[in-house]
Write an enzyme that holds these catalytic residues in place. Structure first.
Site, PDB file in Angstrom:
ATOM      1  N   CYS A 112       1.104  -0.554  -2.834  1.00 34.88           N
ATOM      2  CA  CYS A 112       1.241  -1.054  -1.490  1.00 34.88           C
ATOM      3  C   CYS A 112      -0.093  -0.759  -0.802  1.00 34.88           C
ATOM      4  O   CYS A 112      -0.962  -0.124  -1.398  1.00 34.88           O
ATOM      5  CB  CYS A 112       2.395  -0.343  -0.799  1.00 34.88           C
ATOM      6  SG  CYS A 112       3.148  -1.337   0.482  1.00 34.88           S
ATOM      7  N   CYS A 125       4.495  -4.733  -1.358  1.00 34.84           N
ATOM      8  CA  CYS A 125       4.163  -5.023   0.040  1.00 34.84           C
ATOM      9  C   CYS A 125       4.066  -6.521   0.242  1.00 34.84           C
ATOM     10  O   CYS A 125       3.998  -7.288  -0.709  1.00 34.84           O
ATOM     11  CB  CYS A 125       2.864  -4.342   0.457  1.00 34.84           C
ATOM     12  SG  CYS A 125       1.416  -4.898  -0.435  1.00 34.84           S
ATOM     13  N   CYS A 158      -2.066  -7.920   0.070  1.00 34.71           N
ATOM     14  CA  CYS A 158      -1.682  -6.786  -0.776  1.00 34.71           C
ATOM     15  C   CYS A 158      -2.811  -6.469  -1.739  1.00 34.71           C
ATOM     16  O   CYS A 158      -3.588  -7.344  -2.112  1.00 34.71           O
ATOM     17  CB  CYS A 158      -0.414  -7.114  -1.553  1.00 34.71           C
ATOM     18  SG  CYS A 158       1.000  -7.400  -0.488  1.00 34.71           S
TER      19      CYS A 158
END
Length: 166
Positions: free
Chosen positions: A10, A82, A89
């Site tokens: 993430c 994410c 991302c």
């Protein structure tokens, strides 16, 4: 037998990827080495720690890690959790297989402490369900098989990706 390696990513490695790491390690840590990292690491969110404690998983010892810590390493699976309107991302070179599933970032939600915690619980539960599906659909080791009764018996071997064994 050497464990396969999984990296959850993430941007901040503060909530979603930390929860995914904790969940996946709890579910499948006996057969996978599990890690998480981010492109711009921050401190692990206290609400992520609290919502994981709520189901008996302790991530209080986790720390946010930079993807740079893993440069040059290879992972069997790289999983991005994410997502935002700009799809900004991180990407990691060194994965054999890549998966991406966007989850709302509970750490940026503005609301009361109770509302924030409820969102963390919701994202945690969504992550768990998706991770179980990911495992049963794409990551079952060669030596594992499905145990169905009746008509479905033997329908999905460990590498049959058309049918989830769950």
């Amino acid at each position: 037998m050497e464990k396969e390696r999984v990296l959850f990513m993430c941007i901040h490695n503060a909530a979603r990827s930390q929860m995914a790491e904790g969940l996946f390690r709890d579910l499948y840590g006996d057969i996978f080495d599990v890690y998480s990292a981010g492109s711009e690491p921050h401190t692990v969110d206290p609400l992520a720690i609290k919502c994981m404690e709520d189901i008996g998983i302790d991530i209080s010892h986790h720390r946010s890690k930079s993807l740079k810590e893993f440069e040059g390493q290879e992972f069997d699976y790289v999983v991005t959790v994410c997502g935002n309107p700009y799809n900004a991302c991180p990407f990691f070179v060194g994965g054999k297989k890549y998966f991406k599933q966007p989850f709302e970032d509970p750490s940026v939600f503005e609301g009361t402490e109770e509302e924030k915690f409820e969102l963390f619980l919701k994202i945690r539960d969504e992550l768990r369900e998706w991770l179980e599906d990911l495992y049963y659909s794409y990551m079952i080791p060669n030596d594992e098989s499905c145990n169905f009764s009746g008509e479905l018996e033997g329908c999905c071997g460990p590498r049959d990706k058309e049918f989830s064994c769950r």
